[in-house]
Design a protein around this motif. Structure first.
Motif, PDB file in Angstrom:
ATOM      1  N   UNK A 274       0.847  -1.204   0.000  1.00 56.18           N
ATOM      2  CA  UNK A 274       0.000   0.000   0.000  1.00 56.18           C
ATOM      3  C   UNK A 274       0.880   1.250   0.000  1.00 56.18           C
ATOM      4  N   UNK A 275       1.934   1.236   0.813  1.00 56.80           N
ATOM      5  CA  UNK A 275       2.825   2.397   0.880  1.00 56.80           C
ATOM      6  C   UNK A 275       3.552   2.606  -0.439  1.00 56.80           C
ATOM      7  N   UNK A 276       3.844   1.519  -1.164  1.00 59.37           N
ATOM      8  CA  UNK A 276       4.508   1.621  -2.463  1.00 59.37           C
ATOM      9  C   UNK A 276       3.538   2.055  -3.553  1.00 59.37           C
ATOM     10  N   UNK A 277       2.245   2.010  -3.259  1.00 55.71           N
ATOM     11  CA  UNK A 277       1.235   2.420  -4.235  1.00 55.71           C
ATOM     12  C   UNK A 277       0.964   1.367  -5.291  1.00 55.71           C
ATOM     13  N   UNK A 278       1.320   0.137  -5.029  1.00 56.46           N
ATOM     14  CA  UNK A 278       1.153  -0.960  -5.978  1.00 56.46           C
ATOM     15  C   UNK A 278      -0.188  -1.657  -5.716  1.00 56.46           C
ATOM     16  N   UNK A 279      -1.217  -1.246  -6.448  1.00 53.45           N
ATOM     17  CA  UNK A 279      -2.570  -1.750  -6.211  1.00 53.45           C
ATOM     18  C   UNK A 279      -2.687  -3.245  -6.503  1.00 53.45           C
ATOM     19  N   UNK A 280      -2.050  -3.692  -7.579  1.00 54.23           N
ATOM     20  CA  UNK A 280      -2.148  -5.103  -7.952  1.00 54.23           C
ATOM     21  C   UNK A 280      -1.511  -5.994  -6.880  1.00 54.23           C
ATOM     22  N   UNK A 281      -0.340  -5.587  -6.409  1.00 53.55           N
ATOM     23  CA  UNK A 281       0.344  -6.363  -5.365  1.00 53.55           C
ATOM     24  C   UNK A 281      -0.442  -6.303  -4.056  1.00 53.55           C
ATOM     25  N   UNK A 282      -1.006  -5.137  -3.749  1.00 58.80           N
ATOM     26  CA  UNK A 282      -1.784  -4.987  -2.517  1.00 58.80           C
ATOM     27  C   UNK A 282      -2.998  -5.919  -2.540  1.00 58.80           C
ATOM     28  N   UNK A 283      -3.643  -6.045  -3.699  1.00 56.11           N
ATOM     29  CA  UNK A 283      -4.787  -6.959  -3.815  1.00 56.11           C
ATOM     30  C   UNK A 283      -4.364  -8.397  -3.539  1.00 56.11           C
TER      31      UNK A 283
END
Length: 80
Positions: free
Chosen positions: A33-42
């Protein structure tokens, strides 16, 4: 009593095996989330919820504790 001590130790290790990764996946979700990576966060969120559900199913976590952790994970995921 000695048998009970050994059994308690086995059960403690089994609970640790199920609950410890939950903390790791929380950190991974937060990092995504902090990296802003939506796909990885999902992906991290899905895996975290799965781990929590497995721990609850095996009674390593109390159901209310599992629900609280899942709600917290959803909150972290929503920050993105």
């Amino acid at each position: 009593q000695e048998k009970r001590i050994h059994r308690a130790e086995r059960e403690r290790l089994e609970n640790r095996r199920l609950t410890s990764p939950v903390k790791t996946w929380f950190r991974r979700l937060q990092a995504a989330v902090e990296a802003g990576d939506a796909e990885r966060a999902d992906a991290e969120h899905r895996e975290l919820v799965s781990r929590i559900d497995k721990a609850v199913k095996r009674r390593a976590l109390h159901p209310n504790n599992g629900a609280r952790k899942k709600a917290r994970a959803a909150q972290i995921r929503a920050q993105l």
